[in-house]
Design a protein around this motif. Structure first.
Motif, short mmCIF file in Angstrom:
data_model
loop_
_atom_site.label_atom_id
_atom_site.label_comp_id
_atom_site.label_asym_id
_atom_site.label_seq_id
_atom_site.Cartn_x
_atom_site.Cartn_y
_atom_site.Cartn_z
N GLY A 51 65.49 5.33 61.60
CA GLY A 51 64.85 5.38 60.29
C GLY A 51 63.34 5.26 60.30
N VAL A 52 62.72 5.55 61.44
CA VAL A 52 61.26 5.47 61.51
C VAL A 52 60.66 6.55 60.62
CG1 VAL A 52 59.26 5.73 63.02
CG2 VAL A 52 61.28 4.52 63.84
N ASN A 53 59.76 6.13 59.74
CA ASN A 53 59.05 7.07 58.87
C ASN A 53 57.72 7.40 59.54
OD1 ASN A 53 58.00 8.61 56.87
ND2 ASN A 53 58.15 7.04 55.28
N PHE A 54 57.62 8.59 60.08
CA PHE A 54 56.42 8.96 60.84
C PHE A 54 55.16 8.96 59.97
CE2 PHE A 54 59.62 10.93 63.66
CZ PHE A 54 59.24 10.31 64.84
N SER A 55 55.30 9.31 58.69
CA SER A 55 54.10 9.44 57.86
C SER A 55 53.38 8.11 57.67
CB SER A 55 54.45 10.06 56.51
OG SER A 55 55.37 9.24 55.82
N ASP A 56 54.08 6.98 57.87
CA ASP A 56 53.44 5.66 57.72
C ASP A 56 52.74 5.19 58.99
OD1 ASP A 56 54.44 5.60 55.16
OD2 ASP A 56 56.22 4.44 55.70
N LYS A 57 52.93 5.87 60.09
CA LYS A 57 52.35 5.43 61.36
C LYS A 57 50.84 5.68 61.37
CE LYS A 57 56.15 4.15 63.23
NZ LYS A 57 56.39 2.74 63.43
N TYR A 81 48.05 9.05 62.50
CA TYR A 81 48.66 10.03 63.40
C TYR A 81 50.10 10.36 63.03
CZ TYR A 81 50.90 6.01 65.63
OH TYR A 81 51.64 4.89 65.87
N GLY A 82 50.74 9.51 62.25
CA GLY A 82 52.15 9.71 61.91
C GLY A 82 52.39 10.95 61.08
N LEU A 83 51.55 11.18 60.10
CA LEU A 83 51.70 12.38 59.27
C LEU A 83 51.49 13.63 60.11
CD1 LEU A 83 52.25 13.44 56.46
CD2 LEU A 83 49.82 13.30 55.98
N PHE A 84 50.57 13.56 61.07
CA PHE A 84 50.37 14.69 61.98
C PHE A 84 51.64 14.98 62.77
CE2 PHE A 84 49.21 16.25 66.23
CZ PHE A 84 48.66 17.47 65.87
N ILE A 85 52.31 13.93 63.25
CA ILE A 85 53.56 14.11 64.00
C ILE A 85 54.63 14.74 63.10
CG2 ILE A 85 55.47 12.88 65.13
CD1 ILE A 85 53.36 10.92 66.21
N GLU A 86 54.72 14.26 61.87
CA GLU A 86 55.71 14.80 60.93
C GLU A 86 55.44 16.27 60.63
OE1 GLU A 86 56.86 13.93 56.38
OE2 GLU A 86 56.84 12.18 57.69
#
Length: 146
Positions: A51-57, A81-86
């Motif tokens: 359940g990791v939400n990438f956009s919050d990273k 960087y999380g939103l970039f990964i998503e």
């Protein structure tokens, strides 16, 4: 006046209509791919990643500074960087989906253009050219016999 004439030629030739149809189909296809990514592919991916939400990273470079009453004096500075990964995952899924669709369409095109395939009727202009070619060959054969 010349630009109006060029626009009329552009519109009459069908280029504008072809573009409009392409944009409309592209927009609809974008919605299909968006649902595919967000509703079908991302839930199992979220399950795999617990359940990791990438956009919050994000990587915090400098924490925010609060005064005594809790009012923010200095904003937090961070690299999200999380939103970039998503978005990168979305891009890869969309790219792969488009690749599959194009591959599927190209297989139909190759099948339609294959002259040995008798299950697909040839286009009328191709059929007329083949008939013309046969008639010319017959005429050449007759002339050689004389």
């Amino acid at each position: 006046m010349k630009i109006i004439k060029e626009f009329k030629e552009f519109a009459i030739k069908g280029n504008m209509i072809d573009m409009a149809v392409g944009i409309i189909i592209g927009t609809a296809f974008n919605r299909v791919v968006d649902v595919l990514v967000k509703q079908i592919i991302m839930p199992p991916l979220a399950m795999i990643t617990n359940g990791v939400n990438f956009s919050d990273k994000k990587m915090v470079l400098k924490d925010q500074v609060l005064d005594g009453s809790g009012v923010v004096q200095v904003e937090e500075i961070s690299v999200g960087y999380g939103l970039f990964i998503e978005v990168l995952i979305d891009f890869l899924i969309i790219g792969f989906t488009v690749f599959i669709v194009v591959k599927f369409m190209n297989s139909f095109r190759r099948k339609a253009e294959d002259p040995s395939d008798k299950t697909v009727a040839p286009a009328k202009n191709v059929e007329l050219l083949e008939n013309l070619n046969k008639l010319m060959q017959e005429q050449n054969d007759l002339l050689r016999k004389k």
